[in-house]
Enzyme design. Sequence first.
Site, short mmCIF file in Angstrom:
data_model
loop_
_atom_site.label_atom_id
_atom_site.label_comp_id
_atom_site.label_asym_id
_atom_site.label_seq_id
_atom_site.Cartn_x
_atom_site.Cartn_y
_atom_site.Cartn_z
N HIS A 175 0.85 -1.20 0.00
CA HIS A 175 0.00 0.00 0.00
C HIS A 175 0.89 1.25 0.00
O HIS A 175 0.69 2.17 -0.80
CB HIS A 175 -0.90 -0.04 1.24
CG HIS A 175 -1.74 1.18 1.46
ND1 HIS A 175 -3.11 1.20 1.27
CD2 HIS A 175 -1.42 2.44 1.89
CE1 HIS A 175 -3.59 2.40 1.55
NE2 HIS A 175 -2.57 3.18 1.94
N GLU A 176 1.89 1.28 0.88
CA GLU A 176 2.75 2.47 1.00
C GLU A 176 3.57 2.68 -0.29
O GLU A 176 3.69 3.79 -0.79
CB GLU A 176 3.68 2.37 2.20
CG GLU A 176 2.98 2.23 3.55
CD GLU A 176 1.90 3.26 3.81
OE1 GLU A 176 1.95 4.36 3.24
OE2 GLU A 176 0.97 2.94 4.59
N HIS A 191 1.62 4.25 -2.94
CA HIS A 191 1.51 5.72 -2.83
C HIS A 191 2.65 6.38 -3.61
O HIS A 191 2.47 7.42 -4.25
CB HIS A 191 1.57 6.17 -1.38
CG HIS A 191 0.27 6.06 -0.64
ND1 HIS A 191 -0.93 6.50 -1.16
CD2 HIS A 191 -0.02 5.56 0.60
CE1 HIS A 191 -1.91 6.27 -0.28
NE2 HIS A 191 -1.39 5.69 0.80
N TYR A 229 -4.12 14.37 -2.67
CA TYR A 229 -4.52 13.60 -1.50
C TYR A 229 -5.64 14.27 -0.71
O TYR A 229 -5.51 14.56 0.47
CB TYR A 229 -3.29 13.35 -0.62
CG TYR A 229 -3.42 12.12 0.27
CD1 TYR A 229 -3.59 10.86 -0.26
CD2 TYR A 229 -3.37 12.25 1.65
CE1 TYR A 229 -3.72 9.74 0.55
CE2 TYR A 229 -3.48 11.14 2.47
CZ TYR A 229 -3.66 9.89 1.91
OH TYR A 229 -3.78 8.77 2.73
N GLU A 259 -5.95 6.53 -2.27
CA GLU A 259 -6.01 5.49 -1.23
C GLU A 259 -6.44 4.15 -1.82
O GLU A 259 -5.88 3.09 -1.49
CB GLU A 259 -7.00 5.90 -0.13
CG GLU A 259 -6.36 6.63 1.01
CD GLU A 259 -5.22 5.83 1.62
OE1 GLU A 259 -5.40 4.63 1.93
OE2 GLU A 259 -4.13 6.39 1.78
N ASP A 287 -10.13 -9.48 12.55
CA ASP A 287 -10.35 -8.05 12.36
C ASP A 287 -9.39 -7.51 11.29
O ASP A 287 -8.35 -8.10 11.01
CB ASP A 287 -10.06 -7.36 13.70
CG ASP A 287 -10.72 -6.00 13.78
OD1 ASP A 287 -11.59 -5.72 12.95
OD2 ASP A 287 -10.34 -5.22 14.69
N ASP A 327 -10.28 13.59 7.74
CA ASP A 327 -9.51 12.65 6.91
C ASP A 327 -9.30 13.19 5.48
O ASP A 327 -9.51 12.47 4.49
CB ASP A 327 -10.24 11.29 6.90
CG ASP A 327 -9.49 10.20 6.17
OD1 ASP A 327 -8.24 10.19 6.20
OD2 ASP A 327 -10.15 9.34 5.56
N HIS A 354 -9.62 7.94 3.46
CA HIS A 354 -9.63 6.54 3.90
C HIS A 354 -11.05 6.03 4.07
O HIS A 354 -11.25 4.89 4.49
CB HIS A 354 -8.87 6.38 5.22
CG HIS A 354 -7.40 6.64 5.12
ND1 HIS A 354 -6.85 7.88 5.34
CD2 HIS A 354 -6.37 5.81 4.81
CE1 HIS A 354 -5.54 7.81 5.18
NE2 HIS A 354 -5.22 6.58 4.84
O1 M3S Z 1 -3.75 2.47 5.43
C1 M3S Z 1 -2.63 2.05 5.59
O2 M3S Z 1 -1.67 2.69 6.28
C2 M3S Z 1 -2.02 3.81 6.97
C3 M3S Z 1 -2.20 3.73 8.36
C4 M3S Z 1 -2.04 2.42 9.06
C5 M3S Z 1 -2.53 4.87 9.08
C6 M3S Z 1 -2.68 6.08 8.42
C7 M3S Z 1 -2.49 6.18 7.02
C8 M3S Z 1 -2.16 5.05 6.31
C9 M3S Z 1 -1.97 5.16 4.84
O3 M3S Z 1 -2.88 5.63 4.15
O4 M3S Z 1 -0.94 4.79 4.30
C10 M3S Z 1 -2.23 0.73 5.02
ZN ZN Z 2 -2.60 5.13 2.29
#
Ligand code: M3S
Ligand code: ZN
Length: 529
Positions: A359-360, A363, A374, A383, A412, A438, A443
């Site tokens: 995921h990161e 980005h 964003y 996202e 979970d 947010d 998200h």
């Molecule tokens: O959503 C993911 O990672 C995040 C977490 C755990 C907290 C805040 C932001 C993010 C993000 O969007 O990368 C996997």
């Molecule tokens: Zn993210």
Amino acid sequence: MKFRWLSASLTTCLAAAMTLTSSAGFVTAKETPDVRYHPVYKTPSFIEENWSSSKRHLAPNELVWDYLNARKNLFRFTDQAQNHFKLKSKNTDELGMTHYRLQEIHHGIPVFGSEQTIHTDKANTVTSYLGQVIPNIKLPAATQAKLISSTKAISISKKQVKNAKQYLYQPTSELVVLPYQQTHTYAYVVKLAYLGPQPTVWQYFIDAKSGKVLDKINILHEITGEGKGVKGDKKTFEITKDGSLYYLKDQIRKISTFDAENQNENSPIINGKLVSSKTTTFSDPSAIDAHAYAEKTYDFYKKHFNRNSFDGNGTQIKSYVHVGEKWNNAAWDGEKMIYGDGDGKTFISLAGALDVIAHEITHAVTQYTADLQYRNESGALNESMSDIMGVMVDDKNWLLGEDVYTPNKPGDALRSMSEPTKYNQPDHYDDRYIGWEDNGGVHINSGINNKAAYLIAAGGKHNGVTINGIGRVKTRAIYYRALTSYLTSNSQFIDMRDAAIQSTTDLYGANSNEVKSVKNAYDSVGVVK
Ligand code: M3S
Ligand code: ZN
Ligand code: CA
């Protein structure tokens, strides 16, 4: 090691004396510089110098050529230095010293392994010389010799490594003069770098006349490390040995992993120590997972989309673990990944989940492609792209972050792409969040596009619309194409629909079942014109 120190010969003294009255102007030189000679080539390997030109005005780099010409007897050439050397680089350091790097050439072709460095102080006095010069090479000019082409040398080398998979970059080939069996020959030095079945960078030496393989070296100093990840699982990953230590540094993929040692997540600059170990076994589970999962994500992008790193240009992927104190977060900060350790309740170490790491890194891919802003809808798409690729890399389910989220609550997850509403995300455009939280619900509203992507891949019935699933492989190809070729920084959900349909049309045809599935999926989540 002991060096044999000699004073330059009488002829050299005479030559040096002659330069005092040469047309180059008055030259002051230590008449008998301390020279260490190469045992075979009998040219200097090291000269401790105190040589300066008294010319008032020196053209850029003229000093180097004047110096080499003044020392031509030592280097054993009779004509001009420019015929024998090429200046490769010049750099002035913080002490004001200038360091010149040269390459020996023969009829303009580099002599393999014969390089020189010349060093001057602030006052333009040459203080030392180091390197290797091979004198009297007897080879006709390459233009006179009948040589095979550079492409042919590459294809000869490629035939030697039939099991190579996934070249990391286009193989390269350079014509050189190669010292070979007490003489010299023209040869191509071909570089082949590939990931599988074993990360390797071969340097092949191909005789430029006969095409014969003269030699080969694996120039990758990489070793496989091992250790246990956050969940206690054993894994292997690529590391580097430097001196007596091993480091979490994968040279072939260019991935390095650092320990931020709990520096505050809001520090303007997060520094870190490259994670090291005295043996090939590493002991920091967060660092191990951050490193091994970055490698997995790199391989996913390379294998399926031929993308070399997040920017497509092989840029170094840096991960920092142990950021902050019990920090429940993970992020791409625009140039590196940062992972918190979690507080042990909401999260355990966030580097412990492959889907979070993918995921990161996605980005970062987005930043170098569509660059989706964003916030609001474009942010939700940003996202969603990270979630889609997250579950494609970690393809065991449609959940995000389940491996590190709420360790005391089995089953979970942070989000679900198949059931976004389970984690307070909408699965229909009409239910989208339109507040300020947010960044405008990045998200939250990602659930709408996540659900569409899930339905395209897995199929199902949603809000009365039936979608035939086309599988993960086609779905990831559609979204990668949409992200890298169609979407732009202010794309909205409706643009995402069009980008997905257009990508699917390109890949599978306008009248394909795949296009029908994509249209139905977006209809079902209320993203319609
Ligand atoms: O959503 C993911 O990672 C995040 C977490 C755990 C907290 C805040 C932001 C993010 C993000 O969007 O990368 C996997
Ligand atoms: Zn993210
Ligand atoms: Ca998952």
